[in-house]
Write an enzyme that holds these catalytic residues in place. Sequence first.
Site, mmCIF file in Angstrom:
data_model
loop_
_atom_site.group_PDB
_atom_site.id
_atom_site.type_symbol
_atom_site.label_atom_id
_atom_site.label_comp_id
_atom_site.label_asym_id
_atom_site.label_seq_id
_atom_site.Cartn_x
_atom_site.Cartn_y
_atom_site.Cartn_z
ATOM 1 N N ARG B 202 0.841 -1.207 0.000
ATOM 2 C CA ARG B 202 0.000 0.000 0.000
ATOM 3 C C ARG B 202 0.866 1.242 0.000
ATOM 4 N NH1 ARG B 202 -5.153 -1.646 3.875
ATOM 5 N NH2 ARG B 202 -5.348 -3.748 2.996
ATOM 6 N N ARG B 217 1.778 1.720 10.469
ATOM 7 C CA ARG B 217 1.430 2.004 9.075
ATOM 8 C C ARG B 217 2.651 1.765 8.211
ATOM 9 N NH1 ARG B 217 -3.044 4.414 7.572
ATOM 10 N NH2 ARG B 217 -3.285 5.279 9.674
ATOM 11 N N GLU B 289 -7.055 -0.234 14.503
ATOM 12 C CA GLU B 289 -7.758 -1.223 13.691
ATOM 13 C C GLU B 289 -6.856 -2.402 13.381
ATOM 14 O OE1 GLU B 289 -9.313 0.306 9.963
ATOM 15 O OE2 GLU B 289 -9.246 -1.718 9.122
ATOM 16 N N SER B 292 -11.008 -5.973 9.542
ATOM 17 C CA SER B 292 -12.198 -5.408 8.947
ATOM 18 C C SER B 292 -12.961 -6.537 8.262
ATOM 19 C CB SER B 292 -11.763 -4.363 7.924
ATOM 20 O OG SER B 292 -12.845 -3.599 7.503
ATOM 21 N N ARG B 346 0.252 -5.172 12.838
ATOM 22 C CA ARG B 346 -0.501 -4.614 13.958
ATOM 23 C C ARG B 346 -0.721 -5.639 15.060
ATOM 24 N NH1 ARG B 346 -4.605 -0.106 11.318
ATOM 25 N NH2 ARG B 346 -2.915 1.103 10.340
#
Lengths: 512, 383
Positions: B202, B217, B289, B292, B346
Amino acid sequence: MLTCGRFISSSAATSTASFFPFRTLTRSLVRRPAPHLLSSASAAAATAVELDTNGDGSAGGGAGVVRPQWKAAIDFKWIRDNRDAVADNIRTRNSTANLDLVFELYDQYLTLQKEVERLRAERNAVANKMKGKLDPSVRQALVEEGKNLKEGLIALEEDLVQLTDKLQLEAQSIPNTTHPDVPVGGEESSVLRKEVGSQRSFNFAIKDHLQLGKELDLFDFDAAAEVSGSKFYYLKNEAVLLEMALVNWAISEVSKKGFTPLITPEIVRSSVVEKCGFQPRAKNTQVYSIEDSDQCLIGTAEIPVGGIHMDSILAESALPLKYVAYSHCFRTEAGAAGAATRGLYRVHQFSKVEMFIFCRPEESGKWHEELITIEEDLYASLGLHFKTLDMATGDLGAPAYRKFDIEAWMPGLERYGEISSASNCTDYQSRRLGIRYRPSPSEPPSTSTKKGKGAASGPTQFVHTLNATAVAVPRLIVCILENFQQGDGSIVVPEPLRPYMGGLELLSPKFK
Amino acid sequence: MKGKLDPSVRQALVEEGKNLKEGLIALEEDLVQLTDKLQLEAQSIPNTTHPDVPVGGEESSVLRKEVGSQRSFNFAIKDHLQLGKELDLFDFDAAAEVSGSKFYYLKNEAVLLEMALVNWAISEVSKKGFTPLITPEIVRSSVVEKCGFQPRAKNTQVYSIEDSDQCLIGTAEIPVGGIHMDSILAESALPLKYVAYSHCFRTEAGAAGAATRGLYRVHQFSKVEMFIFCRPEESGKWHEELITIEEDLYASLGLHFKTLDMATGDLGAPAYRKFDIEAWMPGLERYGEISSASNCTDYQSRRLGIRYRPSPSEPPSTSTKKGKGAASGPTQFVHTLNATAVAVPRLIVCILENFQQGDGSIVVPEPLRPYMGGLELLSPKFK
């Protein structure tokens, strides 16, 4: 690293270019040539002058000339003193490096450098004359002369920079030296070092890995061709467990031998790719580039691992540094049309566990033997039949001083296929990546050890680097499926992998 | 103009026909252009929204479930970066030189931790009937678009390959969704459930200023993703199933987390409904987070062209013609769902920060120990 050697002489400038017309650089871009570039390795301890370390390609130079983003610490004096051997080496390796041009440029360099120094001396002399009281007309004449000398100097200094860049580019394409025992010639001249096992004889009609995979629902090439293109694939069901087992097992086995496990970035700056001896910008390059970026995808973890100590001076006591690195690898396989491409044999993306060593020069031969032994033990324990080859000069690739390849028997494909490669790159990569070590002092250090001086410990040296494939997953899957198939279409799982597959002993059609 | 005609009459008709033909060609061109533009505009209409989804921005998301509570420490805690430095688990500095910011090397036990998380997740989820997959990480940009992402947008999250129509995937959702592109599946094959392992890439363009510390991130990470193709009537049920699997996984690791029903402003175009799980990260002093789960109903399948043929209610006639399906009814679009099983970095943040001890060691969550050769503790004294 798996072989992907292509020799293409690096430069953007043509061989017929002359350098004196390039005078458009502004003064601020002029740099004094770094004397260390032309001296022997031991004096290369001085910090290298680097152009544009952030690799943005730097300021606009003369018409069409690409400024190199980095400079290998080339030992020009050694090349000059060993011209015939270097020429011979270039020839037997089928390299397109242009040694005559290097010497021509080197001579031009020396001449130009002398001229620049002469002009500088004159300018200093004029400046000295202007001190103290002078007749206005005499002063005026001196000012004129000083101005002319300065302009001439700027022009020559620009030329010198251009010349240095071109010399550097040409010299960087000279391949590594070659171990005296390496057989001379093309692929067919490679010499068998070791053979383990023999071709299994089957009492039933055997299938290749594609057919076995289809029947056991292990891969999908067709869907991948739609989603991604040819030579991509999905692994499914037990093939996923097999890949994970191979990776987990290899990391475990190799780290037991004192290698530090690593997981690496798979996107790297293109300058790092080049410093390892690959060519992202060449026609038919193996390297994928990222759009609008100076970044590339790695074709092997050798690149990010080599880069981990870039531009560093290591303590001798830290050596050898041994890493076992897991990454995905991406290769365009451009120019491989017509070569064997069936199924998992040649793909654009695959998982690989790679071994990498940074060591003292005296030890690289020993570590090369150690690495090939680790590989041979791994594959023998899987039950594979294979041959270890001492690769001939025509097949080495620019960075390797010596290279051992292992080719395993793949009965379904009816061929021996390369499953691993172990290269001793001596100081080829470290001169480009800027990786040195400081030899430990023989006497106790003085109480006031100054960082960087090292009077008691001697000047820094370049390390040697080695790389070797522990497991390259797809070709091992080919070997396992094709060699261990049974008459009923099931596959026997090699014993060392079973604990990593929850004890699974058999891939069996009846469980689908 | 069929049959005998007077030459002058015929000539007049020929003229008329020619005029009509030219006019038609022009109009047909206009129609194609218009259709294209209509299609483009219509495609940007987001999916419909589940009636229970809260309306509003991020702050309107509703808490569905909370597991555990924030651990209280009786010593000064460290964040994952400091713990990683002391235990020699990562190297961000070397990666910044080699690759750029937000890249990293994992070292030593962190490698074992990543492999353990991936192996454990694949194992646990495949026990529930999901087919394991390892996917391509380079895909055609059209497939990326069909899944609802935008490779060409300004500040796109998607890396593109030079001189090619290919991109790097940001999630295995893309190659898995694509695996049944332009297909008609038998109803009896549904639901198709996959658990896919891939690296994800990403750009994080436009994330400047957002939380970027350490592993929070990054540009590249490993992820195990769950993906379901099912009949429309069942997607609600499978959404509940997926979020339950996730909650069980994280609870078994001993994490403290909240499951949120994401509000309309936060859904993203493809999702009909989206549940996010945010876990407590004491070193970063925030909930972050970690997964998802989206029900995309037929948004992706209409773009990827994935249909199923409902089974006939009466026995099929002896001459079943392929494509006619008179007895089985017309094909329908499947529904697709995707949910994160593990996104490694994470989870490493969570494990290091939550399970740190006063002496700087880290307790390895029990479910992961068998995948780490029985290792129970990451300990500074072994460095």
